[in-house]
Design an enzyme around this catalytic site. Structure first.
Site, PDB file in Angstrom:
ATOM      1  N   ASP A 146      32.245 -70.299  20.032  1.00  0.00           N
ATOM      2  CA  ASP A 146      32.926 -69.007  20.200  1.00  0.00           C
ATOM      3  C   ASP A 146      32.877 -68.147  18.937  1.00  0.00           C
ATOM      4  O   ASP A 146      33.789 -67.369  18.676  1.00  0.00           O
ATOM      5  CB  ASP A 146      34.399 -69.206  20.611  1.00  0.00           C
ATOM      6  CG  ASP A 146      34.508 -69.967  21.921  1.00  0.00           C
ATOM      7  OD1 ASP A 146      33.623 -69.769  22.784  1.00  0.00           O
ATOM      8  OD2 ASP A 146      35.459 -70.761  22.070  1.00  0.00           O
ATOM      9  N   ARG A 147      31.819 -68.321  18.172  1.00  0.00           N
ATOM     10  CA  ARG A 147      31.628 -67.527  16.937  1.00  0.00           C
ATOM     11  C   ARG A 147      32.720 -67.747  15.885  1.00  0.00           C
ATOM     12  O   ARG A 147      32.871 -66.963  14.957  1.00  0.00           O
ATOM     13  CB  ARG A 147      31.517 -66.023  17.234  1.00  0.00           C
ATOM     14  CG  ARG A 147      30.569 -65.677  18.330  1.00  0.00           C
ATOM     15  CD  ARG A 147      29.438 -64.785  17.863  1.00  0.00           C
ATOM     16  NE  ARG A 147      28.489 -64.561  18.947  1.00  0.00           N
ATOM     17  CZ  ARG A 147      27.296 -65.121  19.048  1.00  0.00           C
ATOM     18  NH1 ARG A 147      26.866 -65.909  18.097  1.00  0.00           N
ATOM     19  NH2 ARG A 147      26.513 -64.885  20.067  1.00  0.00           N
TER      20      ARG A 147
END
Ligand SMILES: Cc1cc2nc3c(=O)[nH]c(=O)nc-3n(C[C@H](O)[C@H](O)[C@H](O)COP(=O)(O)O)c2cc1C
Length: 186
Positions: A164-165
């Site tokens: 999710d970065r």
């Protein structure tokens, strides 16, 4: 520097290749340029690479001895960013590395006025032929315009891919007597 050495080892284990890095330099008025070079040595002083000192990067480093380097490993989801000052390696260091290079690469280093325009491929081939003849009966000497540089890190950032970065970023900043670590937002 120990962590960087470990990451370089991990990178080689994940995908066999030579260590390389994207090296950015800049003109004194701040125009950047970047290219890939081979990372040829690492120790507590910094990381070394070798090139033609009259190339574009060489010219930029003479006038503005600072650089940034980036190494990326797709296989590991890792990136390292290094920023710092640059010094020329000693003649002994340059010569020691020069002696490990294949003869063809040594002749090529003499033949190539790196970064200068060529009229065509023939011009380069002709210079290679000329220099092969010149050095036919001797070891190819270290050219006076060729040698190493050491990037002396002022900061090194270790980046690790996370879902999710929400990646991990840890930056080490050199202080007079220690390295200070800080975590950065992704
Ligand atoms: C994988 C790879 C490794 C390279 N290693 C070097 C190197 O160690 N030294 C070098 O001078 N050029 C190396 N090059 C070529 C440089 O990327 C560049 O074309 C050259 O140094 C001229 O750059 P400049 O005109 O900005 O000075 C390499 C290129 C690649 C793709």
């Amino acid at each position: 520097m120990q962590l960087l050495t470990t990451w370089l080892d991990d990178g080689r284990a994940a995908a066999p290749h030579q260590d390389s890095m994207t090296l950015a330099t800049a003109t004194p008025d701040g125009r950047p340029s970047a290219r890939v070079v081979l990372l040829r040595g690492i120790d507590e002083r910094g990381i070394t690479f070798f090139t033609n000192r009259t190339s574009r990067k060489g010219d930029e480093l003479r006038l503005n001895p600072r650089a940034a380097a980036v190494i990326h490993w797709w296989e590991l989801g890792r990136q390292v960013r290094i920023e710092g000052s640059v010094e020329e390696t000693s003649d002994e260091e340059s010569r020691a590395y020069w002696r490990t290079r294949p003869r063809g690469s040594q002749v090529a280093a003499w033949a190539s006025r790196q970064s200068q325009p060529l009229r065509g491929r023939e011009e380069l081939d002709a210079r290679v032929a000329e220099l092969e003849e010149r050095f036919a009966s001797e070891d190819v000497p270290l050219p006076p315009f060729w040698g190493g540089y050491r990037l002396i890190p002022a900061s090194i950032e270790f980046w690790t891919h996370r879902d999710d970065r929400l990646h991990d970023r840890v930056r080490y900043l050199r202080e007079p007597d220690r390295w200070r670590a800080e975590r950065l937002a992704p």
